[in-house]
Motif scaffolding. Structure first.
Motif, PDB file in Angstrom:
ATOM      1  N   PRO A   1      31.257  31.887  40.943  1.00  0.00           N
ATOM      2  CA  PRO A   1      30.378  33.276  41.373  1.00  0.00           C
ATOM      3  C   PRO A   1      31.436  34.515  41.221  1.00  0.00           C
ATOM      4  N   LEU A   2      32.600  34.378  41.767  1.00  0.00           N
ATOM      5  CA  LEU A   2      33.361  35.693  42.027  1.00  0.00           C
ATOM      6  C   LEU A   2      33.906  35.993  40.716  1.00  0.00           C
ATOM      7  N   PHE A   3      34.329  35.061  39.856  1.00  0.00           N
ATOM      8  CA  PHE A   3      34.963  35.192  38.749  1.00  0.00           C
ATOM      9  C   PHE A   3      33.699  35.711  37.587  1.00  0.00           C
ATOM     10  N   ALA A   4      32.683  35.141  37.773  1.00  0.00           N
ATOM     11  CA  ALA A   4      31.387  35.530  36.607  1.00  0.00           C
ATOM     12  C   ALA A   4      31.026  36.715  36.911  1.00  0.00           C
ATOM     13  N   ALA A   5      31.052  37.091  38.068  1.00  0.00           N
ATOM     14  CA  ALA A   5      30.614  38.624  38.723  1.00  0.00           C
ATOM     15  C   ALA A   5      31.480  39.771  38.428  1.00  0.00           C
ATOM     16  N   ASN A   6      32.861  39.528  38.121  1.00  0.00           N
ATOM     17  CA  ASN A   6      33.846  40.100  37.867  1.00  0.00           C
ATOM     18  C   ASN A   6      33.850  40.440  36.223  1.00  0.00           C
ATOM     19  N   ARG A   7      33.773  39.011  35.730  1.00  0.00           N
ATOM     20  CA  ARG A   7      33.656  39.068  34.158  1.00  0.00           C
ATOM     21  C   ARG A   7      32.627  40.050  33.504  1.00  0.00           C
ATOM     22  N   ASP A   8      31.538  39.864  33.968  1.00  0.00           N
ATOM     23  CA  ASP A   8      30.217  40.673  33.682  1.00  0.00           C
ATOM     24  C   ASP A   8      30.282  42.123  34.148  1.00  0.00           C
ATOM     25  N   LEU A   9      31.033  42.514  34.683  1.00  0.00           N
ATOM     26  CA  LEU A   9      31.270  44.099  34.810  1.00  0.00           C
ATOM     27  C   LEU A   9      31.570  44.772  33.446  1.00  0.00           C
ATOM     28  N   GLY A  10      32.262  44.162  32.685  1.00  0.00           N
ATOM     29  CA  GLY A  10      32.731  44.686  31.550  1.00  0.00           C
ATOM     30  C   GLY A  10      34.106  45.321  31.526  1.00  0.00           C
ATOM     31  N   LEU A  11      34.646  45.778  30.503  1.00  0.00           N
ATOM     32  CA  LEU A  11      35.988  46.484  30.857  1.00  0.00           C
ATOM     33  C   LEU A  11      35.895  48.004  30.568  1.00  0.00           C
ATOM     34  N   PRO A  12      36.591  48.660  31.520  1.00  0.00           N
ATOM     35  CA  PRO A  12      36.655  50.166  31.499  1.00  0.00           C
ATOM     36  C   PRO A  12      37.262  50.790  30.292  1.00  0.00           C
ATOM     37  N   ASP A  13      36.984  51.873  29.765  1.00  0.00           N
ATOM     38  CA  ASP A  13      37.671  52.181  28.619  1.00  0.00           C
ATOM     39  C   ASP A  13      39.282  52.536  28.975  1.00  0.00           C
ATOM     40  N   ASP A  14      39.876  52.858  30.194  1.00  0.00           N
ATOM     41  CA  ASP A  14      41.121  53.166  30.239  1.00  0.00           C
ATOM     42  C   ASP A  14      41.693  51.935  30.322  1.00  0.00           C
ATOM     43  N   PRO A  15      42.857  51.748  29.492  1.00  0.00           N
ATOM     44  CA  PRO A  15      43.496  50.266  29.491  1.00  0.00           C
ATOM     45  C   PRO A  15      44.199  49.698  30.582  1.00  0.00           C
ATOM     46  N   VAL A  16      44.800  50.623  31.398  1.00  0.00           N
ATOM     47  CA  VAL A  16      45.336  50.193  32.923  1.00  0.00           C
ATOM     48  C   VAL A  16      44.160  49.668  33.830  1.00  0.00           C
ATOM     49  N   GLU A  17      43.234  50.355  33.773  1.00  0.00           N
ATOM     50  CA  GLU A  17      41.859  49.976  34.521  1.00  0.00           C
ATOM     51  C   GLU A  17      41.318  48.626  33.974  1.00  0.00           C
ATOM     52  N   ALA A  18      41.391  48.533  32.617  1.00  0.00           N
ATOM     53  CA  ALA A  18      40.922  47.179  32.040  1.00  0.00           C
ATOM     54  C   ALA A  18      42.013  46.081  32.152  1.00  0.00           C
ATOM     55  N   LEU A  19      43.330  46.357  32.129  1.00  0.00           N
ATOM     56  CA  LEU A  19      44.301  45.240  32.474  1.00  0.00           C
ATOM     57  C   LEU A  19      43.812  44.776  33.901  1.00  0.00           C
ATOM     58  N   TRP A  20      43.945  45.879  34.819  1.00  0.00           N
ATOM     59  CA  TRP A  20      43.533  45.387  36.126  1.00  0.00           C
ATOM     60  C   TRP A  20      42.423  44.514  36.728  1.00  0.00           C
ATOM     61  N   GLN A  21      41.300  45.053  35.857  1.00  0.00           N
ATOM     62  CA  GLN A  21      40.051  44.229  35.798  1.00  0.00           C
ATOM     63  C   GLN A  21      40.155  42.800  35.192  1.00  0.00           C
ATOM     64  N   LEU A  22      40.598  42.729  34.366  1.00  0.00           N
ATOM     65  CA  LEU A  22      41.176  41.393  33.718  1.00  0.00           C
ATOM     66  C   LEU A  22      41.908  40.568  34.519  1.00  0.00           C
TER      67      LEU A  22
END
Length: 281
Positions: free
Chosen positions: A129-150
């Motif tokens: 559940p925690l993985f799926a919830a984070n995955r479904d947020l999508g990725l921010p446009d900012d590449p460092v934010e996206a790296l952190w989210q992944l």
């Protein structure tokens, strides 16, 4: 890619994620958005991808925390800050910290993000559940934010699998903490305080583990060490499959190593720590 290589990837992804719990940028952002105190920030920030859930959901998914510690923060957190606002704050603050402590990460992020995105896309969310919830947020446009989210999505993928492996062995959250301490993965006084367990509760659970032949005093027995090793082996096996989509996982690991080291060298994440992540060699 061997299953054990998933552990090496964890040692470089986890430090990038955990800045959200320790960095001044992150602590300040969660306070500014309205959350009160460290623990409301922790539970609110980490649970926000799930939406405004009840305390029981956080107890079950986070695992290892005393229910009273959770219930002092949730669901009150959602009255102080909406999950959507928390999500924006945590992402922006984590990226700001990584830019400060890991020079060069902004230049490397556009290369790293597509690789980690492939891994996340290949990961199975069933029972996670925690993985799926984070995955479904999508990725921010900012590449460092996206790296952190992944990185965050993949650490929660591993964590969900770890909880499954522990519960399959009949270990609750408190018992898992004690066994981790018993094998030397994390100091017992640190983990008991961080997770909110009293000395009496720790002693009672330790006695139960001793009765199972898993603990002798404060140290794990041979049987206890073997059980802990099997849990870790199974955790690696559950975490490894999505990384197999990478053509060069070792190359990605080497790319991430300097940034994980930079986080450690900044001195804001403690070593040892309640998460049990070691410094990168």
């Amino acid at each position: 890619m061997d299953d054990s290589d998933a552990r090496r990837m964890w040692t470089v992804l986890e430090p990038l994620h955990v800045v959200t719990y320790f960095s001044p940028e992150s602590l300040g952002a969660l306070k500014e958005v309205g959350l009160r105190g460290f623990w409301m920030g922790y539970f609110g920030g980490r649970a926000a991808p799930l939406g405004p859930v009840a305390a029981g959901v956080v107890e079950a998914t986070f695992f290892g925390f005393h229910p009273a510690r959770v219930r002092r923060a949730v669901p009150d957190a959602w009255g102080f800050a909406a999950p959507e606002a928390i999500l924006r704050a945590r992402s922006e603050a984590a990226a700001a910290n990584l830019r400060r402590v890991a020079p060069g990460i902004a230049d490397a992020a556009p290369e790293i993000v597509p690789l980690l995105a492939r891994v996340v896309d290949a990961a199975d969310g069933a029972g996670r559940p925690l993985f799926a919830a984070n995955r479904d947020l999508g990725l921010p446009d900012d590449p460092v934010e996206a790296l952190w989210q992944l990185a965050t999505s993949l650490r929660e993928h591993r964590g969900d699998g770890h909880v499954a492996a522990l519960t399959a062995e009949g270990l609750g959250g408190l018992e898992a903490n004690i066994l981790a301490s018993g094998v030397g993965a994390v100091p017992g006084d640190m983990i008991s305080k961080a997770r909110g367990w009293s000395e009496e509760e720790w002693r009672e659970a330790s006695a139960a583990l001793s009765a199972r032949g898993l603990l002798d005093g404060d140290a794990a027995t041979g049987t206890g060490r073997a059980l802990r090793a099997e849990v870790e082996r199974r955790t690696d096996a559950l975490a490894a499959p999505p990384f197999r989509v990478l053509d060069d996982p070792e190359g990605l690991y080497r790319t991430l190593v300097p940034f994980a080291r930079a986080v450690a060298d900044a001195g804001e994440v403690p070593f040892p720590n309640p998460v049990g992540v070691p410094r990168v060699d």
